[in-house]
Design an enzyme around this catalytic site. Structure first.
Site, short mmCIF file in Angstrom:
data_model
loop_
_atom_site.label_atom_id
_atom_site.label_comp_id
_atom_site.label_asym_id
_atom_site.label_seq_id
_atom_site.Cartn_x
_atom_site.Cartn_y
_atom_site.Cartn_z
CG HIS A 432 -1.79 -39.62 -46.19
ND1 HIS A 432 -2.98 -40.31 -46.25
CD2 HIS A 432 -0.99 -40.35 -45.37
CE1 HIS A 432 -2.90 -41.40 -45.49
NE2 HIS A 432 -1.70 -41.45 -44.95
CD GLU A 433 2.88 -39.90 -44.79
OE1 GLU A 433 2.93 -39.94 -43.54
OE2 GLU A 433 2.56 -40.89 -45.47
CG HIS A 436 -0.13 -39.68 -40.32
ND1 HIS A 436 -1.11 -40.36 -39.65
CD2 HIS A 436 0.07 -40.34 -41.50
CE1 HIS A 436 -1.50 -41.41 -40.39
NE2 HIS A 436 -0.81 -41.41 -41.51
#
Length: 649
Positions: A432-433, A436
């Site tokens: 997920h990170e 980003h």
């Protein structure tokens, strides 16, 4: 110096960096005011924004993550000072006039490219929401409201985490050991949602959520002040102001989205609640009514019973090294990008276990840097997050200013016998990170004001949530998940069971998120509010959740997202809907499809916030999604996978 900034080799350097930035900003303000309208105006504004953000963004990270208190304090001070300057600039009439002259010049505006036009409009929006168009008295009022709101936000945020105390004699003796003793009192610092004892969860819920008069008045003043500010600068409500420029565009769309989603979920949610009630009757026959403190616990019990997902069985397959290899391999196949570890200089990192990665494209070369602050340490904040430390932009000399970001996780350290092993949840968070981070690396815009993740909130989570779909796909996981001792791959049925286990009670979990999002909308809607914040909570909970409100509790006083996501809590659901559509339509057939990877980069990542979000989504999906499409995407994700169901049976 920190991040290679020479001044930041000691805490005092923040003062120096800040003074330098403020000096530069004064020169740029003069330059902006004396430049005739044209593309150069936007360039100067962006330089101004970049100079201040380079100090403020870096300080924003340092003030919460640096182990040295002196560094944290100096960074906090720099943030405050730069914030004050930004407030001043946003109400500088002469500076605003230089931008207004550009926006009013139709001939010049029509000659600008769409990105430059959008950036000019975004800068104007910043002026307008600070009340630049008002007379001096009202402008002062707007500035004061902004300052007050900032203080209230900080005070409210602190209050959301404070424990509640209770006389220990009020609680039965056999459950007191669950709470921290302090003389004759017990401290309740959270909801104890995972505790198997129903009584402990009930006590924690009723005590931790007991209303605090000070926190209540802070919330009321915060909501009223936000509304006053929005109305002062020309909006009906704070929600109208907050949703300007987002994918949803206005509160009406958000309301439709949440109501339609709630309708579609209701039958499934009821089923979930019935299953939880049965489980509660089985384990606690005397008291089988399902209450709000039961939901997180019994959904976990059902998940464990049905799929036996013990994280301990999965961890050995997810060593940090294997997961990073997996990400590298995925990015390389999809986007032609590789991650390389780089040596850091003395003083460049804040903890010796921070690693620096260079992000390199096969033909375009170096795209930027990711600092990986992955391991637990005392005083480190617990949330996993992504920070922009420096935004990308095209410099005046034609070179590209490379983006720099930090990814912060809380992973365990390796031991003598084993490397760092991730649970499935940690592995998904890492993906997920990284989503980003890739957005930051590939949102290579001309202007740093819209670089990477500097885009509307309801679009910002799309790239990160999309990465979760990759992390849950066996074809992707099979490329890297190997037992750290034997090298054996993770069996397919273990991945399928893990994915299916996430669907157990997922409708009820989503319903809870809909309730929070709806509550946030009402609080930031029409003022004065028709009822107290607690009565609104009770009403919204009954309409959008289904488990009863518990008298003398005020969950809203613990709702910390009201600070950073005011009127935008729905964003996570809407981003998930878009990510789901992109996954199903573009990557589910082949998660390594390079042509799709390139389309994803071109249509969605490359623009940062320089293009309207709904246009980026249209470019990717090649159609304009409706509210119904968003709802269908979320609901269809809850369907059980038939093949796994058969395998398990």
């Amino acid at each position: 110096g920190l991040f290679g900034v020479p001044e930041l080799s000691c805490p005092e350097g923040f003062q120096e960096a800040q003074d330098k930035a403020l000096q530069e900003s004064e020169q740029l303000v003069q330059k902006a005011c004396s430049t005739p309208p044209g593309p150069e105006t936007v360039m100067i504004f962006d330089q101004l924004s970049d100079g201040l953000c380079r100090v403020a963004d870096l300080a924003d990270f340092v003030k919460i993550a640096h182990p040295d208190f002196a560094f944290r304090e100096a960074a906090e001070e720099a943030c405050r000072n730069i914030g004050t300057v930004v407030e001043k600039l946003n109400t500088d009439v002469e500076l605003c006039q230089s931008l207004r002259r550009l926006l009013a010049d139709e001939i010049v505006m029509s000659s600008l490219d769409p990105e430059t036009r959008r950036v000019a409009e975004l800068f104007m929006f910043d002026f307008e929401i600070s009340g630049i168009h008002l007379d001096e008295e009202k402008r002062k009022k707007a500035v004061n409201l902004n300052v007050r709101i900032l203080d209230l936000c900080n005070e409210f945020l602190t209050g959301t985490h404070l424990p509640n105390k209770i006389d220990k004699h009020v609680l039965p003796e056999h459950i007191r050991y669950n709470f921290t003793a302090e003389g004759n009192y017990l401290q309740v610092a959270g909801l104890h949602a995972d505790c198997p004892d129903d009584l402990v969860r009930e006590a924690a819920y009723k005590i931790f959520l007991y209303p605090n008069a000070e926190q209540l008045s802070r919330l009321e003043e915060l909501l009223a002040s936000r509304n006053s500010l929005a109305q002062l600068v020309g909006y009906d409500t704070f929600a109208h102001r907050a949703l300007q420029g987002t994918m949803a565009k206005n509160p009406e769309t958000v309301r439709q989205f949440l109501e339609k989603l709630s309708d579609q979920l209701s039958k499934r949610t009821q089923k979930d609640f019935e299953m939880m009630t049965k489980m509660k009757m089985k384990l606690n026959p005397q008291n089988s009514k399902l209450m709000p403190w039961d939901h997180p616990y019994y959904s976990g019990v059902l998940r464990a019973e049905r799929y036996n997902i013990d994280p301990g069985l999965y961890c050995p397959f997810f060593s940090l090294g294997a997961c990073m290899e997996g990400l590298n391999s995925l990015f390389s196949q999809l986007l032609g990008i590789s991650l390389y570890a780089e040596q850091t200089q003395r003083g460049e990192v804040w903890s010796e276990d921070v690693r620096k990665l260079a992000v390199v494209h096969e033909t375009e070369g170096l795209l930027g840097y990711i600092y990986c602050d992955f391991f637990q340490r005392p005083d480190k904040p617990h949330q996993d997050c992504h920070f922009t430390v420096r935004g990308g932009r095209l410099r005046e000399n034609g070179e590209y200013q490379l983006p720099v970001v930090v990814l912060m996780l809380n992973l365990p350290h390796s031991t003598r016998g084993a490397p760092t092993l991730l649970s499935p949840g940690m592995m998904e968070n890492l993906f997920h990170e990284m989503g980003h981070a890739m957005h930051s690396m590939l949102g290579r815009t001309r202007y740093q004001h819209v670089t990477g993740t500097r885009c509307p909130t309801d679009f910002a989570e799309v790239p990160s949530i999309l990465m979760e779909y990759f992390a849950n796909d066996y074809r992707v996981v099979n490329q890297f998940a190997r037992h750290y001792k034997t090298g054996q791959p993770l069996p397919k049925n273990m991945v399928s069971r893990l994915c299916e286990s996430k669907k157990v009670c997922a409708a009820a979990d989503m319903q809870l998120q809909v309730f929070y999002a709806a509550l946030d909308q009402v609080y930031h809607g029409k003022h004065p509010l028709k009822k107290s914040t607690t009565e609104i909570l009770k009403e919204t909970q009954e309409k959008f959740y289904g488990l009863p409100y518990v008298p003398n509790t005020a969950w809203q006083l613990r709702f910390s997202h009201l600070v950073g996501y005011g009127a935008k809590y729905y964003s996570y659901l809407m981003s998930r809907a878009v990510a789901s559509m992109v996954w199903k339509q573009c990557f589910a057939r082949d998660p390594f499809d390079r042509a799709m990877g390139e389309r994803y980069r071109r249509e969605m990542l490359a623009h940062g916030g320089g293009k309207e979000p709904i246009l980026m989504v249209q470019g990717m999906l090649q159609k304009s999604p409706s509210v119904e499409d968003f709802v269908d995407a979320l609901v269809s994700d809850l369907d059980q996978d038939f093949e796994t169901f058969l395998m398990d049976s």
